[in-house]
Design an enzyme around this catalytic site. Structure first.
Site, mmCIF file in Angstrom:
data_model
loop_
_atom_site.group_PDB
_atom_site.id
_atom_site.type_symbol
_atom_site.label_atom_id
_atom_site.label_comp_id
_atom_site.label_asym_id
_atom_site.label_seq_id
_atom_site.Cartn_x
_atom_site.Cartn_y
_atom_site.Cartn_z
ATOM 1 N N GLY A 279 0.807 -1.216 0.000
ATOM 2 C CA GLY A 279 0.000 0.000 0.000
ATOM 3 C C GLY A 279 0.837 1.262 0.000
ATOM 4 C CB CYS B 79 1.431 14.451 -0.963
ATOM 5 S SG CYS B 79 2.448 15.789 -0.317
ATOM 6 C CG PHE B 80 0.357 9.447 -2.922
ATOM 7 C CD1 PHE B 80 -0.003 9.765 -4.220
ATOM 8 C CD2 PHE B 80 1.642 9.007 -2.683
ATOM 9 C CE1 PHE B 80 0.901 9.648 -5.268
ATOM 10 C CE2 PHE B 80 2.557 8.892 -3.722
ATOM 11 C CZ PHE B 80 2.182 9.206 -5.019
ATOM 12 C CG PHE C 236 6.061 7.666 2.682
ATOM 13 C CD1 PHE C 236 5.644 7.578 1.365
ATOM 14 C CD2 PHE C 236 6.751 8.810 3.079
ATOM 15 C CE1 PHE C 236 5.908 8.605 0.458
ATOM 16 C CE2 PHE C 236 7.008 9.836 2.186
ATOM 17 C CZ PHE C 236 6.593 9.731 0.861
ATOM 18 N NE ARG D 34 4.922 14.201 6.147
ATOM 19 C CZ ARG D 34 5.023 15.299 5.398
ATOM 20 N NH1 ARG D 34 4.240 16.351 5.660
ATOM 21 N NH2 ARG D 34 5.890 15.360 4.407
#
Length: 231
Positions: free
Chosen positions: A13, A18-19, A80, A88
């Site tokens: 995932g 931002c996404f 991430f 984040r």
């Protein structure tokens, strides 16, 4: 945007603020302009991302004979994505939080994320309450169950499983024979980023699991093959 997400965030995932923020903005705009089908489409991307993460976590537990309580799990990567210290919305937070909630001892290695950031992320319930409800870990449990390692070999030593959560290049060049030899047996490896050579790992002796790829593990007792991995 979709191509970038597919390239960097397949399997376990996508993360990054931002996404998530941009997709939720699209949901809001579609609702504002009375486009419910479009809003549902974008919301489903978030829903499936959440589902994929939780599904991966459940696969870890079920593969380890339906319990990880008091078992050592090595988590490779906490950012991430590779080449950043940004955590984040990281999938690693979900995985670590889930495993801690199931009673595992979690040993985390990431080449860039500071120790304090890892512990802070796992102690803030607002980060994970939406994606792993009921498994939020109190501060005391985090302090007891989470161990930050300076070296991936130290993280894996004595572990029941290695879980690859970030696609750091260095994870593709590790000596997995040395890692396997240092682990509990059977030794499990969960490739959440589809970056490793699974055939080589299985020849070493790992029980390899990943998302979206069926793996045929040789059955040493009768010469047959057993399928691991899930779609």
């Amino acid at each position: 945007m979709v191509n970038a997400m597919w390239k960097h965030f397949t399997a376990l995932g996508f993360g990054g603020s931002c996404f998530h923020k941009d997709i939720m903005s699209l949901v809001y705009l579609c609702k504002h302009y009375h486009l419910p089908e479009n809003a549902e489409y974008w919301q489903d991307i978030i829903n499936m991302n959440t589902h994929q993460r939780v599904r991966f976590c459940r696969k870890i537990v079920s593969s380890l004979f339906n319990t990880v309580s008091h078992k050592k799990i090595a988590v490779f990567g906490f950012a991430f994505k590779k080449d950043t210290g940004d955590t984040r919305e990281s999938s690693s937070i979900v995985v670590a939080d889930y495993l801690i909630g199931e009673g595992a001892e979690v040993f985390i290695y990431d080449p860039k994320v500071p120790d304090r950031q890892i512990l802070t992320d796992l102690k803030l319930p607002q980060i994970t309450k939406e994606i792993s409800p009921g498994v939020i870990t109190p501060e005391g449990i985090v302090d007891k169950s989470v161990h930050i390692c300076r070296d991936p070999y130290d993280a894996a030593r004595g572990a029941h499983a290695v879980v690859v959560c970030t696609e750091w290049d260095e994870f593709t060049t590790l000596d997995y024979q040395v890692i396997y030899d240092s682990m509990q047996k059977p030794a499990f490896l969960f490739d959440g980023r589809m970056i490793l050579n699974h055939d080589t790992l299985m020849k070493i002796g790992f029980r390899v699991h990943c998302i979206g790829k069926s793996l045929n593990h040789p059955n040493k007792t009768n010469g047959a093959s057993a399928t691991n991995g899930y779609h």
